[in-house]
Design an enzyme around this catalytic site. Structure first.
Site, PDB file in Angstrom:
ATOM      1  N   ARG B  96       0.794  -1.221   0.000  1.00 22.57           N
ATOM      2  CA  ARG B  96       0.000   0.000   0.000  1.00 22.57           C
ATOM      3  C   ARG B  96       0.833   1.282   0.000  1.00 22.57           C
ATOM      4  NH1 ARG B  96      -3.636  -2.614  -2.413  1.00 22.57           N
ATOM      5  NH2 ARG B  96      -5.175  -3.733  -1.154  1.00 22.57           N
ATOM      6  N   ASP B 125      -6.839  -1.171   4.673  1.00 21.24           N
ATOM      7  CA  ASP B 125      -6.215  -0.583   3.489  1.00 21.24           C
ATOM      8  C   ASP B 125      -6.514   0.900   3.349  1.00 21.24           C
ATOM      9  OD1 ASP B 125      -4.798  -2.760   2.698  1.00 21.24           O
ATOM     10  OD2 ASP B 125      -6.395  -3.563   1.438  1.00 21.24           O
ATOM     11  N   SER B 179     -12.964 -11.880  -1.056  1.00 25.00           N
ATOM     12  CA  SER B 179     -12.227 -10.641  -1.270  1.00 25.00           C
ATOM     13  C   SER B 179     -10.755 -11.013  -1.287  1.00 25.00           C
ATOM     14  CB  SER B 179     -12.524  -9.671  -0.126  1.00 25.00           C
ATOM     15  OG  SER B 179     -11.662  -8.566  -0.212  1.00 25.00           O
TER      16      SER B 179
END
Lengths: 402, 402, 402, 402
Positions: B96, B125, B179
């Site tokens: 990230r 996130d 996911s």
């Protein structure tokens, strides 16, 4: 040296401590009391009684400490998910304080003024024994023959045995064997070819486990129940601490679980190479982490993780009986009040995999965690403020300090 | 909302970020710039360009960041032997900050006043992206559609797509999928049946690795060379960071290595269940610890271990660009100057076992560590004083405080 | 907003919380219960009752919490020698969890569904109150008027008071005063000229202490007795916790002790400047460290010191009721079992100097520590081995790594 | 003992090290090289040269190390706000590694095979010297006469001096004096009446400072400029490190600042009582914390605080030259890049009070911190989400675990 009258020796019945027994009698002219502990090393202990009698020992203690060992030493240590240097389960370290404690109890009981052990002057075990002795009985005298005598090679030891009529088993005559230590938690190997850290050990060295290759081709599943941080049952069957660990050793050993090959840092300042088998302990660590993952608060878990390396060093270095180890233990034990539930594990050819965990004390809230509609359980807008304030100091710094 | 003129969107080309793209255009009436990063997620990225064009996007960035990802993010993290909550290799977390950094660079380049991402308001996130944005560019505006819109269920999302002419692949129509997040370090799975932590995931969910059962019946051996803490070669072949990690992924994946099933603590305050595959990273961690075991000072290694959980939390929580993460990194990097040498590993059906390690910088001194005669390299008598002084405080306490 | 029926307000009787009282009644149309705590702020509390009655409040709670405050909050905190950012004694922070706890108790008692406080949205106190509320009663609703209303300047506040018939004391009409918080442990000052960290505060600001210059020219001596880590008597006179702290405040205040001028880091992400008077607490900290220096094991003391900054942050940030604060507290409390004895202090014009300490539990052994002949209590030769083994890893490293 | 040919002795010129000089010559039959360091102990060093000559010493080193001492040892230590056991500024500890380093350099230069020092076998200094020697030159031989000889009382020492014609000053004949150590940072006192921790030292013992009572009745103000964590100027006058510290000593000493009376824990396992004067260092610590409070990020500051006790122990215990001390130092030094600015202090009768601090690198943002209208610099509503998510885990726990 004439001022020692009676010494309690930690006596295995093997060649080395038999030589020590004789050497103590000859060198110190004192009475020797032998103490042999069953902590699950998997050997008959009665022969130790016979041998001690042959040396004229009058007070012989042979104690089964397996339950105490697991309940009061192994389990408290596992509550902390303890690993030394990231990987080692401390199988040897955790047994020493128990032996030291019992040895001191016996010394008080028989009126001995000294204790003795068979650990060498290079290793950690001398420190673990002696910090235990001194911490529990500050005026005790300690005799560490390996630091005193000049029998500093295998040849000299065998010669001493022959001279003094100490029987030497035929298989002890040849090359020096691995140095091993075994108890209900593990077996360790040091020395010989292992002294080259590039060399892979031979398969025939291992004792408690088959190799992953030799393990069954089909996975086993096992469920472990925990109560307040300690394992209490396997597949629904309630077991005493020692029986539980023995069962895990069997399961782990059959499935090739728990081998470790390590270069570690000894407290006395050198690196050494050791190989370990800890089949049951490896399963237990994985399971304990899993039940904690469900039942323990995040910050408590993280604080435990941060203190663990220090706690592990304390045990490795022999400070079990120190006030700082006890202080950390109180914190760890307090954290386990809600660590209760069941973990389901898959065992397969060396792998221990968590495949399920459940608990009445679970902190996992599916209504909040769900990716689906949560009907207001969690307000996503809260996250904006959370992030903004957590970012504030960095934003100010970027603006003002660039 | 009309004051935002141009926004850079982290765009995957998938359904969710396509909906976001459209929603941004409609809701903010602003120009959208798309940014798609190749960090090894194993998908074709050119379709993202086509899709973006269909939405009228004029500035489209598709960047290959794989080498930067491994060199500047993955490798520094592995220098610390980083594990979150004892087991998780932080495969999502570590990607990230790179995406945030590049997104901010693009925002500056194209003169955008805002950035946007597709992370939900419940997860980590969003925090990782936004702490990165704010830390690097304190005045940037951030649009997090999941926290703003009311498309808070799968049905509403699909309806929005249909209404706005966003194509939906047939296999996206049915049940909501896991996911997932994938990059060169790992793939993650959350949601669906995994929302029950007692349920074992289906074998067909996994992507990067075969199961241990399906792995070859014969072990593979591999040698990894390290220089100053970073892996540089496999079996003697020098490889770039990204290529090296890709090779380890292949080796690990073939041998059933690196699966993890975990209940973890999110920074936003809830527990969640995730399953991960990190085949190469699992090998790399084991190898890095092994080369450190030979070349790193004991106290340096222990200090690293004590700081690691906090360092891991910083990365997990999104503080890669914070001053405290950088400060710890400087210490970790400094520790790696002599972490150079070769590790030999055995890979077999899910197991990564260290079987050898060697180094020109080795601190393992066989002359001192040996169980055999050491010719004075180590004076065993020193240990007596060492133990006596280490015990002194405990002896005094026992005498004076009882 | 109509779903709130009854709210318990932390009510001081001052202008701000009177405005809040009215605003809550008007805005939420709900019943307001007032709660006023005496934690030693040195004000008459009965006027708060009268004022509340004037607003039509039917349930009015005025509780003397001074003993509970010192016994269960201040003393446990001082067992850890707690300082935030090296210098701040946390006088405000430590009072908030008590108020939150009592407020929740009252909410349960009167069947309220909400609580409210007068802390602003920029400070730490809102966090401390609300983490307490939520931690103790997870379903409680929280109303924080400063974050909701638009009365975000002094002018608007006064206008609101005038409009709604809330009496404003004449001296509150002028410049905004320092923002202060006072209890038995301290008084704090923020705002006004203090917003420039280069400006020295005026002498007339201070409340609990004379300046060192104005203090007596002759030193005072005081002896404090401790039992298990807590102060129990002054100059031989046994005192309750609150009375003891009050006496120390008097002694400290007379002697110009305990002023602090600080730029501190708030939990919400900004730096702020505060000035504090903590006369008794400053004496207490010095005395507690002194009695620990005599009675506490070295490693326990050092471990406490290492955990203290984190413990301080937990209190500062409002996590008194968190599981991690409780966990650390258990460790700290356990460490205090032998922290018993007497400390003699000299107080003189701002200085607190330890000049003597004694204890039946003393670990200071003069026979060992002496520079004179010790008749074998300590064998100096032991130190050689101690040093040699502690140096070993560094010698090996120098030889092998250069 | 005949295998030592040349030894470098840390030689003060005083009675004890003169006896050692002679004893080394007689006992080891070796050549002695003397090394006398000026680290600001405030004594003439040329007499040491004369005395050494009288003993036939051919190689005599007298080095002014004051600037190196402050620049490379004192200042780096103060960057960490270092205090041992909460209060002690480590004045003795920090000088030893410099002396050890220089002594090893001289040993290499003159081809000596050994070094020697005059520290006793009970104290910390022997450890600090010898860990330095071994860490820098692993094969050096170390002679610690106090651990070897039998001159273990004052009488025996004086008798040895008389027998060997070593002159004894008249004032050294009577009662044994305080044991003291002085350098530019501090002076320490141990022994004599101080061996009873209940007894207050006599005023005439002190050397570097007047008592607070004797200090001026009027406060002095001083401004200290810092650059990247180090003090560089006083009241605008740029000064070298040693001159700056000397100036602070003068200011502190005149104003009765920096006395400390302490029971401390020695590394060798016993408690001891020491009294210290550190006038300049006490000012410097306060000033450094103040400039950090303005310029350092919160989390960086807190991390420094958490590591400080360990860093302090490393220095206290003699591990300056260890890899772990260097590793921590790199982190600390890295944190100081923006620690630049000016601190204004009030000095008055023992008190050092911060009254102002300013910096071009200030992170104090008055627009955000203000209690007045901030025109949107900070959105108070953000705090709600911040608190809600920080409270979430506690709310869930209360609901699910009760």
């Amino acid at each position: 040296m004439s001022d020692i009258k009676k010494v309690v020796l930690a006596y295995s019945g093997g060649l080395d401590t038999s030589i020590i027994l004789k050497w103590l009698q000859d060198t110190y002219g004192c009475e020797v009391v032998t103490f042999t502990a069953d902590i699950g090393q998997g050997e008959e202990l009665e022969p130790a009684r016979e041998k001690a009698k042959q040396f004229g020992v009058k007070e012989i203690f042979i104690d089964d400490l397996k339950e105490e060992f697991v309940r009061d030493f192994v389990f408290p240590m596992f509550r902390a998910n303890t690993l030394y240097e990231g990987v080692y389960l401390l199988g040897t370290s955790i047994a020493r304080p128990l032996i030291a404690k019992r040895q001191i109890e016996i010394a008080r009981q028989v009126g001995a003024d000294a204790v003795s052990h068979g650990a060498t002057g290079k290793g950690n075990d001398q420190v673990r024994f002696e910090l235990g002795y001194y911490g529990l009985e500050p005026n005790i005298k300690v005799i560490a023959p390996w630091r005193e005598w000049d029998l500093n090679s295998r040849e000299k030891l065998l010669a001493y045995a022959d001279t003094h009529g100490i029987p030497v088993a035929r298989n002890k005559r040849g090359d020096s064997p691995y140095s091993t230590d075994r108890n209900l938690l593990h077996i360790s190997f040091e020395g010989q070819v292992l002294e080259d850290p590039w060399v892979e050990p031979n398969e025939d060295m291992f004792v408690m486990s088959v190799s992953p290759e030799q393990a069954p081709d089909k996975a086993s599943y096992v469920e472990i129940d925990f109560e307040q941080g300690d394992a209490v049952a396997i597949d629904g069957e309630r077991l005493s601490p020692a029986n539980l660990l023995a069962r895990l050793n069997q399961l782990g050993g059959e499935n090739g679980i728990g081998r470790l090959d390590l270069v570690e840092n000894r407290y006395v300042g050198m690196k050494s190479r050791g190989v370990y088998e800890t089949p049951g302990g490896t399963i237990l660590l994985t399971a304990h982490r899993a039940i904690e993952s469900l039942t323990l608060d995040r910050e408590v878990a993280h604080l435990k993780d941060e203190l663990m390396p220090r706690y592990a060093s304390l045990i490795y270095n022999g400070y079990w009986w120190s006030p700082e180890r006890r202080m950390i233990q109180q914190m760890i034990d307090a954290s386990q009040a809600k660590v209760t539930g069941t973990v389901r594990l898959k065992l397969y050819k060396g792998n221990v995999s968590v495949v399920g965990r459940k608990s009445d004390k679970s902190l996992f809230d599916p209504h909040i965690a769900t990716f689906e509609e949560d009907f207001g359980a969690y307000d996503q807008a809260d996250a904006a403020g959370f992030i903004k304030l957590n970012a504030l100091r960095m934003r100010i710094a970027k603006r003002l300090q660039g």
